[in-house]
Design an enzyme around this catalytic site. Structure first.
Site, PDB file in Angstrom:
ATOM      1  N   HIS A 137     -32.745  12.051  19.223  1.00  0.00           N
ATOM      2  CA  HIS A 137     -33.814  12.821  19.875  1.00  0.00           C
ATOM      3  C   HIS A 137     -33.306  14.160  20.412  1.00  0.00           C
ATOM      4  O   HIS A 137     -34.106  15.020  20.781  1.00  0.00           O
ATOM      5  CB  HIS A 137     -34.509  12.002  20.984  1.00  0.00           C
ATOM      6  CG  HIS A 137     -33.750  11.932  22.293  1.00  0.00           C
ATOM      7  ND1 HIS A 137     -34.381  11.744  23.502  1.00  0.00           N
ATOM      8  CD2 HIS A 137     -32.431  12.015  22.583  1.00  0.00           C
ATOM      9  CE1 HIS A 137     -33.480  11.704  24.475  1.00  0.00           C
ATOM     10  NE2 HIS A 137     -32.299  11.868  23.938  1.00  0.00           N
ATOM     11  N   ASP A 224     -42.609  18.182  24.813  1.00  0.00           N
ATOM     12  CA  ASP A 224     -41.853  17.093  25.429  1.00  0.00           C
ATOM     13  C   ASP A 224     -42.232  17.070  26.908  1.00  0.00           C
ATOM     14  O   ASP A 224     -42.126  18.087  27.596  1.00  0.00           O
ATOM     15  CB  ASP A 224     -40.357  17.362  25.257  1.00  0.00           C
ATOM     16  CG  ASP A 224     -39.482  16.209  25.698  1.00  0.00           C
ATOM     17  OD1 ASP A 224     -39.810  15.556  26.695  1.00  0.00           O
ATOM     18  OD2 ASP A 224     -38.438  15.980  25.040  1.00  0.00           O
TER      19      ASP A 224
END
Length: 297
Positions: A137, A224
């Site tokens: 990630h 995010d």
């Protein structure tokens, strides 16, 4: 903005080390994402969740769960491709930020010069060689630039997915040394928290829109939730103090909505296990509303 939206859930938690983010799509659905967007006049099709293989821990060249992450992103790229082919707006719900690899693989093939707004505390520009953790990630933007392990960079059969000059990073406040070097080397446009504090969010987003409008034929927003300050979004795996406020984020989404440049979006890193009464998922859904045209009056 297209009046049809297809939601794709991606219960991926293998790109990082804190369990629970696989429940992010469910948390955002629980926060009434479908109902909220339907009230704005959109026709919503929730396609359900991408299947993610559950496998024993593996690490290949400092890349944790490489095969499972690759397989999940391959399925995601196909799903997003189908959404765009159908004429709908793809709205992807994560899941950790490694899913951006698949989202961008499915989106970029439909554009000659896709722009990307990376709204995040982190650069996500690591590779197996530069990553301190091996967590994928922290690598999706590098992968999308064609930098990284070939099984990741070649998802959907082509690479790169985006050009460095078509990226704008917003809210950045935590970078590893390898990421700093890559940003300098590629000349990527970055608005750190310093620029947001100094210029104000309105100026940052207006400059971003102007910059991308002149060079792209579509713009993907990869948001995010750790881009926001942990006080406003506590349910994230890698919180970083001193982030973008809830109100600043709404302003950013509202200006993007007015600009009409966003052609796809994903909201990632909602982890209800780490959250407070689903606060982060509720914030994410509220930001989706603003991005898709919701106004007070």
């Amino acid at each position: 903005m297209k009046k049809r939206i297809s939601i794709v859930g991606v219960p991926m938690d293998l790109g990082q080390s804190r369990r629970g983010v696989d429940m992010g799509p469910s948390a955002m659905r629980y926060a009434d994402v479908v109902e909220r967007l339907e009230k704005l006049g959109y026709e919503i099709h929730d396609t359900g969740d991408i299947e993610i293989n559950r496998i024993d821990k593996e690490e290949i060249q400092n890349l944790k769960f490489l095969k499972a992450v690759t397989d999940g992103n391959d399925r995601l790229s196909q799903a997003v491709d189908k959404v765009i082919e159908s004429g709908a707006f793809p709205l992807v719900l994560g899941g950790d930020h490694s899913i951006a690899i698949g989202t961008l693989a499915g989106v970029s093939k439909h554009y000659k010069n896709l722009g990307v707004i990376w709204y995040d505390a982190h650069g996500d520009l690591n590779t197996a060689e530069t990553s301190p953790s091996g967590n994928i990630h922290g690598m999706p933007l590098a992968v999308s630039l064609g930098i990284g392990h070939h099984t990741l960079t070649n998802i959907a059969g082509y690479s790169p997915k985006v050009k460095p000059e078509n990226i704008v990073m917003i809210g950045i406040r935590s970078l590893d040394e390898g990421e700093k070097e890559l940003i300098r080397q590629k000349g990527i446009k970055v608005y750190t928290m310093h620029e947001i504090d100094r210029l104000g969010m309105a100026t940052v987003i207006e400059e971003t829109v102007e910059y991308l409008k002149s060079r792209t034929d579509g713009v993907h927003l990869s948001l995010d939730m750790d881009g926001l300050d942990p006080t406003d979004a506590p349910g994230v795996g890698t919180p970083v103090l001193g982030g973008i406020s809830y109100r600043e984020s709404h302003l950013a989404m509202e200006i993007l909505a007015e600009s009409e440049i966003i052609t796809s979006a994903e909201f990632v890193e909602v982890n209800p296990i780490l959250d407070e009464r689903n606060k982060t998922a509720i914030a994410a859904v509220s930001l989706m509303g603003s991005l898709l045209g919701e106004k007070l009056l």
